[in-house]
Design an enzyme around this catalytic site. Structure first.
Site, PDB file in Angstrom:
ATOM      1  N   HIS A 147      15.636   3.537   9.148  1.00 55.24           N
ATOM      2  CA  HIS A 147      16.691   4.426   9.641  1.00 55.24           C
ATOM      3  C   HIS A 147      17.432   5.103   8.478  1.00 55.24           C
ATOM      4  CE1 HIS A 147      19.630   5.886  12.492  1.00 55.24           C
ATOM      5  NE2 HIS A 147      20.611   5.397  11.749  1.00 55.24           N
ATOM      6  N   GLU A 185      10.336   4.565  13.259  1.00 51.96           N
ATOM      7  CA  GLU A 185      11.600   4.036  13.750  1.00 51.96           C
ATOM      8  C   GLU A 185      11.520   3.751  15.255  1.00 51.96           C
ATOM      9  OE1 GLU A 185      16.019   5.517  12.735  1.00 51.96           O
ATOM     10  OE2 GLU A 185      14.912   6.784  14.127  1.00 51.96           O
ATOM     11  N   ASN A 226      -9.207  -8.965  -9.869  1.00 51.11           N
ATOM     12  CA  ASN A 226     -10.331  -9.767 -10.350  1.00 51.11           C
ATOM     13  C   ASN A 226     -10.245 -11.204  -9.840  1.00 51.11           C
ATOM     14  OD1 ASN A 226     -11.778  -7.872 -11.667  1.00 51.11           O
ATOM     15  ND2 ASN A 226     -11.193  -8.459 -13.730  1.00 51.11           N
TER      16      ASN A 226
END
Length: 699
Positions: A46, A68, A414
Site C-alpha cells: 500500500h 494489493e 554452487n
C-alpha cells in the site's frame, strides 16, 4: 507555494526497496492463517502504491493495485492463503522491483514479464472480485456544459478509518465546496452479513468533481486520511486544448502521414539533419526528465551522529588549547604541550573510528536476498534444503557490502547445485532428507569473515586433481596439499561437473568470484570433506579506505604489506635454504617449501641485504600460496589511508596503491598476488634462458 516533489524521490525509492524486501521475506515465511503477516505485506504494498502515485510512476501504481487487491482478500479472510498464491505474489514482488528500477533509471522494463504476471493476477482475482461496473455507472458529462476541469477521484478508505474519528461525509462536503460533486458508492468489498463488523468501513467511492481547483487543493481535503486510504486523482480536460505544437510555425518535423499534412519546406527534415526532439508532438517534458538518482545515501542512527558531534566538540576544545599554547609558548609549558598533543591524537583516532562507523552497515543488507534465492533454486532443482543465516548484524563497510553481493550469490548457487545432494542420495547415505546451507558472518582479527557451508557431498579431491592434470594446470608428479587442490577450482574454465545446468557447471564464475574478492583486498579459502560437505570462507577487510599494514624497508624505500596477508616474520636459517630451477630460492618452513622473493630484485633496487642467509623474511599468503618476502628491516605496524595509483598515476605491477606516511613521504602498498605472479614469471624466464643456453652448448 509549490513543492518540488522530485527531491523526495530518492527517499521513496529507498523505502520502496526496503518494502519489497519486507514483502519478500514475509512471503517466504508465510503460513496459512497468518493474517498478521499478511497485514504487514499489505501495508508495504500500500505504501509503495501510494508513493508511486504521488511521484507519477503510474505503471508501478497500476501493477501494485492488483497485488494489493489480492492481499486485501487474504487479510479479510475472503481468500485462503495458499502456496500457489504465495508463489504468485513472490513473482509479483519481482515485477514491482523491475518496474521501480525502470522508473528509477528511466529505462524500459521487461514488458512481457509484467504482462504475463498481470494476467496471472487478474486471473486469480477474476472469480473473487466483482466487477466494479456492476456497482458503478459511467458518468457522462457534456463538455459544453462544463465550467472547469473534471477530476476523477478514487477513494478507498482502510476498514478502520471510522475508528480514528474520520467520517467520509465530511470529506465529501469539503469537496462539494470546491465545485460540482457526484458521488458513487462501491459495495463490492462488503462481506457477508455474518462476517460484518459494525465498526469497520467496507465501502469505497468513485467521485467526480467539476471544479477549477487544483490537484493540490483536492489532496488537501484528504490530508488527514492520506495514510489510511488509497487515493487516486486524475484530471481530465473537458475539451482538448490547442497546444503550441499544433501551431505549425514552431514545429521542426511532423509525424503525420502525407495525406494529412502536405509537404512543405518547413516540415521536411533531410537525412542526417538533427531533429529537435523537444518540439516533437507527443514528447512531453515529463518523458524527457531523467528520474535516475545516482546519489547514494546511507541511513545513519542519531546516536552515531550525536557521537560524531561530541567528538568534533572535543577536537575544537583541544585545538583551542594548543593554539593558546602556541601564541605564548615557554619551555616550562612543554609538559602541557605534550599532554595536548596526546589529547589531539586520541581525539583524532576516536573521530576516525566514528566516521568509519557511519559507513558501516549490517551485513543483513547483503544476506536478505538469499532466502528467496535458495527458495527458488530448491523449487527448480527439486531438492529439499534449509538456509540458516547467522551473524546478520555484523557490520561491514557500505562499499565492500555492495561489491560482495554477486560473489556470494555465485557461491550459494554452487552450494545448492553441486553441494546439496538429491533427497534419494541423502537418504541412501543416512543423512536427513533436507540439506542445510549456513551463511554466517563474524569479525575476526580486524577482518570480517563470511562463511558459506553446506552438509552436502563435499568436493571430490581426486576428481579435481585429475582434471587439473588433464588440463595441464599441474604436473602429475607434484604433491599438493588439499587447500592447493581446492584452489584449482578458481582457475578460469575449471569444472568437474558431469552435467551443465542453467544454474552452474560450466566452470565460469569461480575465477571471477576470486578476482572480485581479491579486488576488495580479501581472500577465499576452501575446506571440504567428502560425504560431509564444504565450507567457503571469505575473509575481507572491514573497509577499503583504511588498511592495517606492516611497514618494511628495502634499501632506502619504505613499503607497506597488508597485515591480512602476513602469516609470520622470521630470520632465515642457512640450513633451511635451497635453490631450485629458475634460480628460485625456497625456504623450508615446517612442512612447506616457501619460495623466497627478494623485493630488491623484483623492483631492481639497491639493498643492504642481498644474501638470503640470515635475511629477514615476511611470510605472506595469497591465492593459497605462501611466499617469503625478503626485506632489509621490519618497521612499525600502522593504519594507512589508501590512495589509488590508477586514479592518480597509472597501474603498476606488484603495487596495489600508495599512502602518505607521517613524515610526508609516499610509500607503496604491495600487491602480494601481483608480486607472486611477477616472481613466477621471472623464474620461468630465467629457466627458459638457461635451457636455451644448455641446448646451444650441446649443439
Amino acid at each position: 507555494m509549490s513543492v518540488d516533489l522530485s527531491q523526495f524521490i530518492p527517499s521513496f525509492l529507498e523505502e520502496s526497496f526496503e518494502g519489497l524486501e519486507l514483502m519478500e521475506s514475509s512471503l517466504l515465511n508465510l503460513d496459512a492463517g497468518d493474517t498478521e503477516t499478511i497485514h504487514s505485506i499489505f501495508r508495504a504494498a500500500h505504501s509503495i502504491k501510494g508513493g508511486a502515485g504521488t511521484f507519477g510512476f503510474d505503471k508501478v501504481t497500476e501493477f501494485t493495485h492488483l497485488v494489493e487487491t489480492l492481499l486485501d482478500e487474504m487479510r479479510d479472510g475472503r481468500r485462503e492463503i495458499t502456496e500457489k498464491d504465495t508463489e504468485l505474489l513472490l513473482i509479483a514482488v519481482d515485477c514491482m522491483r523491475i518496474l521501480i528500477e525502470a522508473a528509477r533509471d528511466d529505462t524500459d522494463h521487461d514488458e512481457a514479464k509484467i504482462e504475463k504476471t498481470t494476467a496471472l493476477l487478474a486471473e486469480a482475482l477474476d472469480d473473487d472480485v466483482p466487477s466494479s461496473e456492476s456497482d458503478t455507472q459511467e458518468i457522462a458529462i457534456e463538455p459544453s456544459n462544463i465550467k472547469g476541469k473534471i477530476w476523477q477521484i478514487s477513494f478507498v478508505p482502510d476498514h478502520h478509518l471510522v475508528k480514528t474519528g474520520n467520517d467520509p461525509i465530511f470529506l465529501f462536503n469539503a469537496l462539494a465546496s470546491l465545485g460540482e460533486l457526484t458521488v458513487k458508492a462501491k459495495t463490492d468489498a462488503l462481506p457477508a452479513l455474518k462476517d460484518m463488523d459494525a465498526e469497520e468501513l467496507y465501502l469505497s467511492w468513485e467521485l467526480t468533481l467539476v471544479s477549477d481547483a487544483s490537484e493540490d487543493d483536492i489532496r488537501e481535503v484528504f490530508e488527514w486520511v492520506e495514510d489510511e486510504c488509497t487515493l487516486e486523482i486524475e484530471g481530465i480536460d473537458p475539451a482538448p486544448k490547442v497546444t503550441e505544437y499544433d501551431k505549425t510555425d514552431d514545429v521542426d518535423i511532423s509525424l503525420s502521414d502525407d495525406s494529412a499534412l502536405p509537404l512543405s519546406s518547413s516540415n521536411i527534415v533531410s537525412a542526417g539533419e538533427p531533429v529537435n526532439i523537444a518540439k516533437l508532438p507527443g514528447i512531453s517534458e515529463k518523458s524527457k526528465t531523467k528520474t535516475k538518482q545516482d546519489v547514494g545515501s546511507i541511513r545513519v542512527g542519531v546516536d552515531k551522529v550525536d557521537s560524531l558531534i561530541n567528538l568534533v566538540g572535543e577536537l575544537v576544545i583541544t585545538q583551542s588549547m594548543l593554539s593558546e599554547l602556541g601564541n605564548d609558548f615557554e619551555i616550562s609549558k612543554l609538559e602541557k604541550l605534550t599532554s595536548g598533543l596526546e589529547q589531539l591524537l586520541q581525539n583524532t583516532k576516536e573521530l576516525q573510528e566514528s566516521v568509519m562507523k557511519i559507513r558501516m552497515l549490517p551485513i543483513s543488507f547483503a544476506f536478505n536476498r538469499f532466502p528467496r534465492l535458495v527458495h527458488d533454486l530448491a523449487l527448480k532443482t527439486g531438492k529439499e534444503m534449509e538456509l540458516i543465516i547467522r551473524g546478520e548484524q555484523t557490520e561491514l563497510d557500505k562499499t565492500v557490502m555492495e561489491q560482495i553481493g554477486d560473489p556470494l550469490v555465485h557461491l550459494v548457487r554452487n552450494a545448492v547445485d553441486h553441494g546439496i545432494e538429491s533427497s534419494e542420495i541423502r537418504l541412501a547415505n543416512g543423512k536427513p532428507i533436507s540439506g542445510t546451507i549456513i551463511l554466517a558472518a563474524y569479525h575476526q582479527g580486524g577482518n570480517i569473515v563470511i562463511e558459506i557451508s553446506d552438509d552436502g557431498g563435499g568436493i571430490n579431491r581426486d576428481a579435481v586433481l585429475n582434471k587439473a592434470i588433464e588440463k595441464g594446470l599441474v604436473d602429475s608428479h607434484v604433491t599438493l596439499a588439499d587447500s592447493q587442490i581446492f584452489d584449482l577450482l578458481f582457475e578460469p574454465g575449471f569444472s568437474t561437473a558431469q552435467e551443465v545446468s542453467d544454474i552452474s557447471g560450466r566452470g565460469v564464475g569461480m575465477d571471477v568470484v576470486k578476482r572480485n574478492i581479491q579486488s576488495l583486498g580479501g581472500r577465499i579459502q576452501v575446506e571440504s570433506e567428502k560425504g560431509k560437505g564444504s565450507k567457503f570462507k571469505v575473509i575481507l577487510p572491514l573497509t577499503l579506505a583504511i588498511l592495517d599494514g606492516q611497514l618494511v624497508r628495502v634499501g632506502t624505500e619504505i613499503y607497506i604489506i597488508p597485515l591480512i596477508t602476513i602469516v609470520e616474520s622470521l630470520q632465515a636459517k642457512p640450513e633451511l635454504i635451497n635453490r631450485v630451477s629458475g634460480d628460485m630460492i625456497v625456504y623450508r618452513l615446517r612442512e612447506d617449501n616457501v619460495p623466497v622473493i627478494p623485493i630488491y630484485q623484483l623492483f631492481n633496487l639497491p639493498a643492504e641485504t642481498k644474501d638470503v642467509n640470515n635475511a629477514l623474511l615476511v611470510v605472506v599468503e595469497a591465492d593459497g600460496q605462501k611466499v617469503g618476502l625478503m626485506v632489509d628491516d621490519l618497521l612499525a605496524q600502522q593504519q594507512v589511508v589508501i590512495k589509488s595509483l590508477k586514479d592518480n598515476y597509472q597501474q603498476v605491477n606488484g603495487v596495489s596503491g600508495a599512502t602518505i606516511l607521517g613524515d610526508g613521504s609516499v610509500a607503496m602498498i604491495l600487491d602480494v598476488p601481483g608480486m607472486i605472479a611477477m616472481a613466477m614469471k621471472r623464474a620461468k624466464k630465467i629457466q627458459n634462458e638457461h635451457n636455451t643456453t644448455v641446448e646451444g652448448e650441446l649443439v
